[in-house]
Design an enzyme around this catalytic site. Structure first.
Site, PDB file in Angstrom:
ATOM      1  N   SER A 167      12.518   6.748   7.660  1.00  0.00           N
ATOM      2  CA  SER A 167      11.492   6.076   9.119  1.00  0.00           C
ATOM      3  C   SER A 167      12.668   4.819   9.591  1.00  0.00           C
ATOM      4  O   SER A 167      12.188   4.093   8.643  1.00  0.00           O
ATOM      5  CB  SER A 167      10.110   6.282   9.217  1.00  0.00           C
ATOM      6  OG  SER A 167      10.107   5.736  11.107  1.00  0.00           O
ATOM      7  N   CYS A 221       1.773  -1.422  15.901  1.00  0.00           N
ATOM      8  CA  CYS A 221       1.430  -1.219  14.108  1.00  0.00           C
ATOM      9  C   CYS A 221       0.974  -2.498  13.436  1.00  0.00           C
ATOM     10  O   CYS A 221       0.881  -3.847  13.649  1.00  0.00           O
ATOM     11  CB  CYS A 221       2.666  -1.182  13.808  1.00  0.00           C
ATOM     12  SG  CYS A 221       2.878  -0.695  11.742  1.00  0.00           S
ATOM     13  N   CYS A 231       6.449  -6.825   6.996  1.00  0.00           N
ATOM     14  CA  CYS A 231       6.812  -6.453   7.164  1.00  0.00           C
ATOM     15  C   CYS A 231       8.072  -7.377   8.680  1.00  0.00           C
ATOM     16  O   CYS A 231       7.662  -8.028   9.147  1.00  0.00           O
ATOM     17  CB  CYS A 231       6.583  -5.366   8.508  1.00  0.00           C
ATOM     18  SG  CYS A 231       8.092  -4.052   9.760  1.00  0.00           S
ATOM     19  N   CYS A 277       6.062  -4.847  15.803  1.00  0.00           N
ATOM     20  CA  CYS A 277       6.072  -3.702  16.716  1.00  0.00           C
ATOM     21  C   CYS A 277       4.413  -3.575  17.289  1.00  0.00           C
ATOM     22  O   CYS A 277       3.456  -3.844  16.377  1.00  0.00           O
ATOM     23  CB  CYS A 277       6.362  -2.488  16.763  1.00  0.00           C
ATOM     24  SG  CYS A 277       7.444  -2.280  15.845  1.00  0.00           S
ATOM     25  N   SER A 303      11.081   5.702  14.741  1.00  0.00           N
ATOM     26  CA  SER A 303       9.924   5.723  15.821  1.00  0.00           C
ATOM     27  C   SER A 303      10.291   5.151  17.119  1.00  0.00           C
ATOM     28  O   SER A 303      11.017   4.136  17.749  1.00  0.00           O
ATOM     29  CB  SER A 303       9.801   4.206  15.356  1.00  0.00           C
ATOM     30  OG  SER A 303       9.019   4.776  13.664  1.00  0.00           O
ATOM     31  N   LEU A 304      10.203   5.784  18.271  1.00  0.00           N
ATOM     32  CA  LEU A 304      10.520   5.378  19.342  1.00  0.00           C
ATOM     33  C   LEU A 304       9.974   4.771  20.426  1.00  0.00           C
ATOM     34  O   LEU A 304      10.152   3.765  20.564  1.00  0.00           O
ATOM     35  CB  LEU A 304      11.176   7.124  20.349  1.00  0.00           C
ATOM     36  CG  LEU A 304      12.056   6.966  21.138  1.00  0.00           C
ATOM     37  CD1 LEU A 304      13.222   6.358  21.146  1.00  0.00           C
ATOM     38  CD2 LEU A 304      12.064   8.514  21.468  1.00  0.00           C
ATOM     39  N   HIS A 305       8.730   6.089  20.798  1.00  0.00           N
ATOM     40  CA  HIS A 305       7.311   5.037  21.201  1.00  0.00           C
ATOM     41  C   HIS A 305       8.032   5.130  22.650  1.00  0.00           C
ATOM     42  O   HIS A 305       6.876   4.721  23.640  1.00  0.00           O
ATOM     43  CB  HIS A 305       6.877   4.171  20.405  1.00  0.00           C
ATOM     44  CG  HIS A 305       6.258   4.220  19.042  1.00  0.00           C
ATOM     45  ND1 HIS A 305       6.106   5.152  18.097  1.00  0.00           N
ATOM     46  CD2 HIS A 305       7.416   3.582  17.921  1.00  0.00           C
ATOM     47  CE1 HIS A 305       6.142   5.677  16.795  1.00  0.00           C
ATOM     48  NE2 HIS A 305       6.774   4.851  16.749  1.00  0.00           N
ATOM     49  N   ASN A 346      -3.455   5.119  15.582  1.00  0.00           N
ATOM     50  CA  ASN A 346      -5.078   4.850  14.825  1.00  0.00           C
ATOM     51  C   ASN A 346      -5.230   3.122  15.296  1.00  0.00           C
ATOM     52  O   ASN A 346      -4.796   2.596  14.710  1.00  0.00           O
ATOM     53  CB  ASN A 346      -4.447   5.530  13.770  1.00  0.00           C
ATOM     54  CG  ASN A 346      -4.059   6.898  13.537  1.00  0.00           C
ATOM     55  OD1 ASN A 346      -4.983   7.289  13.555  1.00  0.00           O
ATOM     56  ND2 ASN A 346      -2.613   6.646  13.054  1.00  0.00           N
ATOM     57  N   GLU A 388       1.213  -1.578   0.106  1.00  0.00           N
ATOM     58  CA  GLU A 388       0.206   0.220  -0.340  1.00  0.00           C
ATOM     59  C   GLU A 388       0.646   0.928   0.055  1.00  0.00           C
ATOM     60  O   GLU A 388       1.990   0.997   0.512  1.00  0.00           O
ATOM     61  CB  GLU A 388      -1.057   0.248   1.446  1.00  0.00           C
ATOM     62  CG  GLU A 388      -1.997  -0.752   0.629  1.00  0.00           C
ATOM     63  CD  GLU A 388      -3.296  -0.680   2.261  1.00  0.00           C
ATOM     64  OE1 GLU A 388      -4.385  -1.207   2.029  1.00  0.00           O
ATOM     65  OE2 GLU A 388      -2.859  -0.792   3.431  1.00  0.00           O
ATOM     66  N   GLY A 443       7.008  -1.700   6.517  1.00  0.00           N
ATOM     67  CA  GLY A 443       8.509  -2.505   6.524  1.00  0.00           C
ATOM     68  C   GLY A 443       9.266  -1.646   6.509  1.00  0.00           C
ATOM     69  O   GLY A 443       8.800  -0.249   7.001  1.00  0.00           O
ATOM     70  N   GLU A 444      10.052  -1.973   7.059  1.00  0.00           N
ATOM     71  CA  GLU A 444      11.329  -0.842   7.656  1.00  0.00           C
ATOM     72  C   GLU A 444      12.303  -0.853   6.660  1.00  0.00           C
ATOM     73  O   GLU A 444      13.291  -1.661   6.351  1.00  0.00           O
ATOM     74  CB  GLU A 444      11.968  -2.282   9.123  1.00  0.00           C
ATOM     75  CG  GLU A 444      13.691  -1.420   9.403  1.00  0.00           C
ATOM     76  CD  GLU A 444      13.678  -0.689   9.717  1.00  0.00           C
ATOM     77  OE1 GLU A 444      14.503   0.491   9.413  1.00  0.00           O
ATOM     78  OE2 GLU A 444      13.112  -0.194  10.666  1.00  0.00           O
ATOM     79  N   CYS A 458       3.835   8.637   1.232  1.00  0.00           N
ATOM     80  CA  CYS A 458       4.282   8.216   2.609  1.00  0.00           C
ATOM     81  C   CYS A 458       4.587   6.924   1.459  1.00  0.00           C
ATOM     82  O   CYS A 458       3.329   6.106   1.296  1.00  0.00           O
ATOM     83  CB  CYS A 458       3.055   7.427   3.479  1.00  0.00           C
ATOM     84  SG  CYS A 458       3.444   6.111   5.074  1.00  0.00           S
ATOM     85  N   CYS A 488      -1.287   6.816   9.495  1.00  0.00           N
ATOM     86  CA  CYS A 488       0.235   5.840  10.910  1.00  0.00           C
ATOM     87  C   CYS A 488      -0.194   4.325  11.032  1.00  0.00           C
ATOM     88  O   CYS A 488      -1.406   4.877  12.215  1.00  0.00           O
ATOM     89  CB  CYS A 488       0.667   6.704  11.681  1.00  0.00           C
ATOM     90  SG  CYS A 488       2.430   6.133  12.184  1.00  0.00           S
TER      91      CYS A 488
END
Length: 366
Positions: free
Chosen positions: A199, A119, A112, A116, A221-223, A298, A92, A167-168, A105, A341
């Protein structure tokens, strides 16, 4: 033998292919301009190349984009495209229109490498890496949709790219690097590196190379600010803990007050949203030119997290802002079509490894 797709080849690779088929080297510049500046999809439109040479090119090469399998438009104007590739796998891509820009994006993998917990993409196991052609192709498809060929000089529907899709990116580094260098080439699509943000969830060993070899903006992406919490939310943290990640950020090439590192922080109720978390975040990023993007969680089907309240997010942001760091709260976009996101996911499934090897498809190292 299948024809070679020109899209996604570097200039050097294109020269090698041309020489192998006795095509003069100077034709590379002409073809490059037609493909990436004018956006042509067939060789017959390359009017400054002779008919005989166009025929020779067609016998060896194709100009091939991903196909739009489905297209959805959110009530806020966000568009999401499910793109289908030659092997019928899908990923996507999302376009987010704003007053002063249009942000695309872009995905780097189908599924992925990471898992996470907050996600949706992370619930889909890695199918495969996207090729450089498939990454550049996402940009070109968006240009097709908005009719932005030749490459416009002024206002663009697609003025910015964020490598924040599925993905990373740093686990598909070579393909991402090649694709972004093509997109930044000033004789083609010509998108400034300052308008591209990559990212990462924290693939520490690759961050220095990314800064030196690509030079785009970095988002992390800390979080979470404690290793125990981040180990749960972002399992990659067990391999590269917070301290190592922040050290890599301090040494990221090109980081400055004018090119701050963005720390992405999803706001999860009673998980990472306390005042103590905000204060620890400030301690961790001390000395790093930074801004903090606060992302209201989200929801997606099957998720167990809740978004922090608006009041809690506001208080968290205030603590960060009072310390002198920009701390915008990201407005959710495209939630109604699962384009926000952390909501992206496709129905593609991983093939047997033997088939992937036969197809020459590179897999990411976890």
């Amino acid at each position: 033998m299948p024809l070679q797709n020109i899209i996604g080849l570097s200039r050097e690779e294109l020269i090698t292919h041309f020489q192998a088929h006795q095509i003069p080297k100077f034709r590379v510049q002409q073809v490059w301009n037609w493909v990436y500046h004018h956006g042509v999809t067939n060789f017959d439109r390359m009017l400054n190349i002779s008919a005989a040479m166009r025929q020779q090119l067609q016998e060896v090469f194709v100009i091939e984009r991903p196909q739009i399998a489905t297209s959805q438009v959110s009530n806020d104007g966000t568009q999401k495209w499910l793109l289908r590739f030659n092997d019928n796998q899908e990923a996507e891509t999302v376009h987010i229109p704003e007053v002063d820009r249009g942000t695309l994006c872009v995905s780097s993998q189908i599924g992925c490498t990471l898992t996470c917990k907050f996600c949706h993409t992370g619930t889909q196991t890695l199918v495969r890496n996207l090729t450089s052609a498939e990454i550049v192709g996402q940009m070109m498809v968006a240009r097709d949709v908005f009719g932005e060929w030749p490459s416009p000089v002024g206002n663009r529907h697609v003025s910015n790219i964020v490598m924040m899709g599925m993905g990373e990116p740093l686990y598909n580094y070579e393909n991402v690097k090649k694709a972004l260098l093509i997109i930044m080439d000033n004789e083609g699509i010509c998108l400034s590196r300052r308008r591209i943000t990559l990212s990462t969830s924290g693939v520490v060993p690759m961050m220095q190379r990314c800064g030196e070899e690509i030079g785009v903006n970095l988002a992390v992406s800390l979080h979470a600010v404690r290793n125990d919490v981040r180990d749960h939310l972002v399992p990659l943290n067990k391999k590269y803990p917070v301290e190592d990640l922040l050290d890599a950020c301090r040494h990221y090439p090109g980081a400055s007050n004018s090119r701050r590192i963005t720390f992405e922080y999803v706001m999860l109720k009673d998980v990472n949203d306390s005042n103590a978390d905000a204060k620890e975040l400030l301690r961790l990023i001390r000395g790093i030119p930074a801004k903090i993007n606060l992302i209201p969680f989200n929801p997606w089907p099957g998720s167990t997290f809740e978004c922090s309240s608006a009041m809690r997010i506001e208080e968290f942001a205030s603590i960060i802002q009072r310390a002198g760091y920009p701390s915008p709260v990201r407005t959710p976009r495209g939630q109604d079509i699962l384009a926000a996101c952390g909501q992206l996911k496709s129905a593609s499934e991983r093939q047997r490894k033997s088939k992937l090897v036969e197809a020459g498809t590179p897999m990411a190292a976890a």
